[in-house]
Design an enzyme around this catalytic site. Structure first.
Site, mmCIF file in Angstrom:
data_model
loop_
_atom_site.group_PDB
_atom_site.id
_atom_site.type_symbol
_atom_site.label_atom_id
_atom_site.label_comp_id
_atom_site.label_asym_id
_atom_site.label_seq_id
_atom_site.Cartn_x
_atom_site.Cartn_y
_atom_site.Cartn_z
ATOM 1 N N HIS A 1 30.414 53.827 22.691
ATOM 2 C CA HIS A 1 31.672 53.085 22.579
ATOM 3 C C HIS A 1 31.440 51.664 23.061
ATOM 4 O O HIS A 1 30.827 51.433 24.106
ATOM 5 C CB HIS A 1 32.732 53.789 23.429
ATOM 6 C CG HIS A 1 34.004 53.029 23.589
ATOM 7 N ND1 HIS A 1 34.665 52.461 22.529
ATOM 8 C CD2 HIS A 1 34.736 52.730 24.700
ATOM 9 C CE1 HIS A 1 35.744 51.851 22.967
ATOM 10 N NE2 HIS A 1 35.812 51.993 24.284
ATOM 11 N N CYS B 1 39.991 55.806 23.117
ATOM 12 C CA CYS B 1 38.673 55.324 22.682
ATOM 13 C C CYS B 1 37.698 56.454 22.374
ATOM 14 O O CYS B 1 36.637 56.218 21.794
ATOM 15 C CB CYS B 1 38.079 54.405 23.742
ATOM 16 S SG CYS B 1 39.056 52.902 24.023
ATOM 17 N N ASN C 1 36.205 45.403 21.727
ATOM 18 C CA ASN C 1 36.567 46.821 21.812
ATOM 19 C C ASN C 1 37.639 47.118 20.780
ATOM 20 O O ASN C 1 38.794 46.707 20.927
ATOM 21 C CB ASN C 1 37.065 47.136 23.225
ATOM 22 C CG ASN C 1 37.385 48.604 23.424
ATOM 23 O OD1 ASN C 1 37.420 49.384 22.477
ATOM 24 N ND2 ASN C 1 37.631 48.991 24.665
#
Length: 339
Positions: free
Chosen positions: A257, A116, A287
């Site tokens: 994020h 990520c 996500n």
């Protein structure tokens, strides 16, 4: 000789058409809208459902839009980097597939793998390549088809993830008050037990056993990951802000994020920022791993002004984390729409 810096000069993005909302998900696994919204803040996510299409398809769509919006000559692109955890194949690289589909004749391509945090780390690598003076234009793409590694019988992880891609053009500039200004990155290798995919690599190659025991899906120990993410992203942002004289009065946006709304709110609180100065789209996309930060930029491009102070921050598997300070390079309101 004038100092060369690297600046983002355009954004393109792509999300699949199919929307998997919480109501539909609750018919697949034991969950509900209230449980998901309360814990992570996700209402829906986009899923690439077409058979035979992978991460490279979304990455290509995002890059193609980027080229159209910026009007850049494809033959002037020096390199193309795709950051992903869901590559089309073990090899060749996903970036090489994207480059071939786009018909870039004078560029080389490679994949970058940092979960990520991939977009943050890759942006820094691209900026360093440009600052060396050897390259002038690089496309950086964050793309992940997380649905390909999500177990839709696992109620703790399947609500969290979606699919998407976004691309930025990074160019050389001698203008010193725009571009990538500073970064702080760290890795804590102790994160392995808490967030991983057990099988498919060289330690545990695919076999009938690994398939039967569903070992090719993402595993996450949510509470541990949450705790580390809140601390790391908050500390990283505070450090970047302190050493660059940034505060609530001069930070235009934090771009975090998009993993969990509570993590995002904790980062904003640490910087004493109102949520009006935080880019958030987790409710609609979930996500998307390496794609979350550039997708947030894509969604909010019209709000950005030249000279805006931005802080990007992320946390991911391997317990990679960090923050980057970017001074934005153009007025987003003047960009031609090409979605």
């Amino acid at each position: 000789m004038e100092k060369i810096n690297a600046v983002i000069t355009g954004i393109g993005g792509y999300v699949p058409d199919y929307v998997l909302n919480n109501d539909e998900l609750s018919r697949m696994v034991d969950t509900n809208d209230e449980w998901i919204m309360t814990r992570v803040g996700i209402k829906e996510r986009r899923i690439l459902t077409e058979e035979g299409l992978g991460t490279s398809y979304m990455a290509r769509k995002a890059a193609k839009q980027l080229l159209h919006k910026t009007g850049v000559d494809p033959d002037t692109i020096d390199a193309l980097i795709v950051t992903t955890s869901t590559a089309d194949y073990q090899f060749p690289s996903t970036a090489s597939i994207v480059l071939g589909k786009l018909g870039l004749k004078n560029a080389f391509a490679f994949d970058f793998w940092a979960a990520c945090c991939g977009f943050l780390y890759t942006l820094d690598v691209a900026a360093s390549m440009i600052q060396s003076g050897r390259y002038k234009k690089i496309i950086v793409i964050g793309a992940d088809k997380m649905s390909s590694v999500v177990d839709y019988t696992d109620r703790s992880t399947c609500p969290l993830f979606g699919d998407g891609a976004a691309a930025v053009l990074v160019e050389a500039t001698t203008e010193q008050n725009v571009g990538l200004m500073d970064s702080h990155f760290r890795t804590d290798g102790k994160g392995l037990p808490f967030l991983h995919i057990k099988a498919g690599g060289s330690v545990c190659p695919p076999s009938p056993f690994t398939v039967d025991h569903r070992l090719h899906y993402l595993y996450q120990e949510g509470r541990t990951v949450f705790r580390y993410a809140v601390t790391s992203m908050s500390d990283d942002c505070a450090l970047i802000a302190e050493r660059n004289g940034l505060n609530k009065d001069n930070i235009a946006f934090v771009v975090p994020h998009q993993a969990n709304m509570r993590i995002i709110e904790a980062v904003a609180k640490r910087l004493d920022l109102s949520m009006d100065h935080v880019m958030v789209n987790i409710e609609h996309y979930g996500n998307t791993s390496a794609a979350t930060i550039p997708l947030a930029l894509w969604d909010n491009e019209k709000r950005l002004k030249k000279g805006d102070n931005l802080i990007f921050t992320a946390f991911g598997a391997g317990f990679v984390h960090g923050a980057t300070y970017v001074k934005w390079g153009y007025d987003g309101s003047s960009v031609h729409e090409a979605k």
